[in-house]
Design an enzyme around this catalytic site. Sequence first.
Site, mmCIF file in Angstrom:
data_model
loop_
_atom_site.group_PDB
_atom_site.id
_atom_site.type_symbol
_atom_site.label_atom_id
_atom_site.label_comp_id
_atom_site.label_asym_id
_atom_site.label_seq_id
_atom_site.Cartn_x
_atom_site.Cartn_y
_atom_site.Cartn_z
ATOM 1 C CG ASP A 130 3.868 -9.141 -4.884
ATOM 2 O OD1 ASP A 130 3.943 -8.254 -3.998
ATOM 3 O OD2 ASP A 130 4.880 -9.608 -5.447
ATOM 4 C CG PHE A 158 -2.262 -0.754 0.931
ATOM 5 C CD1 PHE A 158 -2.354 -1.697 -0.080
ATOM 6 C CD2 PHE A 158 -3.397 -0.486 1.675
ATOM 7 C CE1 PHE A 158 -3.547 -2.372 -0.339
ATOM 8 C CE2 PHE A 158 -4.600 -1.135 1.431
ATOM 9 C CZ PHE A 158 -4.671 -2.086 0.434
HETATM 10 ZN ZN LIG Z 1 5.592 -8.460 -1.917
#
Ligand SMILES: [Zn+2]
Length: 405
Positions: free
Chosen positions: A302, A74
Amino acid sequence: MNSLLRKSALFKNVLVVDENTSMAGAVSVENGLIAGIIPQGARLPKGAAVVIDGSAFGGTPVLMPAFVDLHAHFRDPGFPEKETLESACLAAANGGYGTVVCMANTRPVIDTFEAAARLKKRADDLGLIDLYPALSLTRGMEGASLSGITAAPRGHAARLLSEDGKDVADDALLLAAFNEASRLGVPVSCHCEALGAEGARSAENRGTRRVIDLARRVKGLRCHIAHVSTREALSMIRKAKAEGVSLTCEAAPHHLALTGEDADHLGRGTWGQVNPPLRREDDRRALIRAVLDGTIDAIATDHAPHAGADKEAGAPGFIGLETSFSVCFTELVIKARLPLSRLSGLMSAAPARILGMDDRGIIAPGLRADLIMVDIQAPSTSGPFKSRGRNSPFQGRALTGKVLF
Ligand SMILES: [Zn+2]
């Protein structure tokens, strides 16, 4: 949770799909919880504040549990040019995710329960998704001493620990972290590709062997292997599971759909750069087989947003929250004939189980009404994205399956 579901709602004329179910009917919601699942043709409850009629959508509207992501970046705090908490939460919700674990490699690193709680509080205040920051294993992710995982306050919200793309090089320190995790009852996500030459398959294979060997030695540990990408690593995981090691693993949509050839087109070392790298076609096929035979437990994005200049300079990673369902639906359900209910398991029920959450991931009375609607016939265009990142490897690709809300 979708805010309209905080009160009473009725979804009717939909296909209800979760890990265990695939049936036409309706789902009723009371006070943010699933109240009932009603087969098509049976009497519907009256008086819902909001009624959503699937037949108004055209296509094939499917009601599913919101997705749960075990692995996203994030970039907040510290990297607003790549992503902010708000843009990441909007991207997650747009992609059908209701629960996300974000990784600790921010600035500063999330290496204490207090820092994780602060970030979670900020996400709770936004009210878009249920966010669980992962704690790093070592202080500052420097690999020298254990992080704040040794000082867990009562009622902490940590659901996953991970050193993310660095992993812990020192065996004794990694074992100490595994022991803390076992004591806490929180799983550890390991990035086996992290040590050794960047992108080398030998590094991922060696790292997978090492993590499995160390995990075997820690009673009660729930060890999770992030974004497996080589066929050799898959074989090791399959064998260790058969031997009874408490092990789960995830695959990322881009490894299920793309190969090194795509990396060449996207730009090796720039827009096609990701860790682990896009591998060979036989690896990709091995991943699909491992999804079908259950070796791969979960899909994880991911999601790794970067600014354009970072990608040009070789920063690894792709955004993924907003394309995950379409990519997986196209590659797994349409092309590999995986039942949609199994895809729901991979994207919702299994990741919830890995995180030890029994209040979500399937559609059952009493669970959180964290529900999404998808159209499995609609063509999907990549974007426009809510994420600040534009580093999607799927721009311009023809995909099927769209998250409606
Ligand atoms: Zn990662």
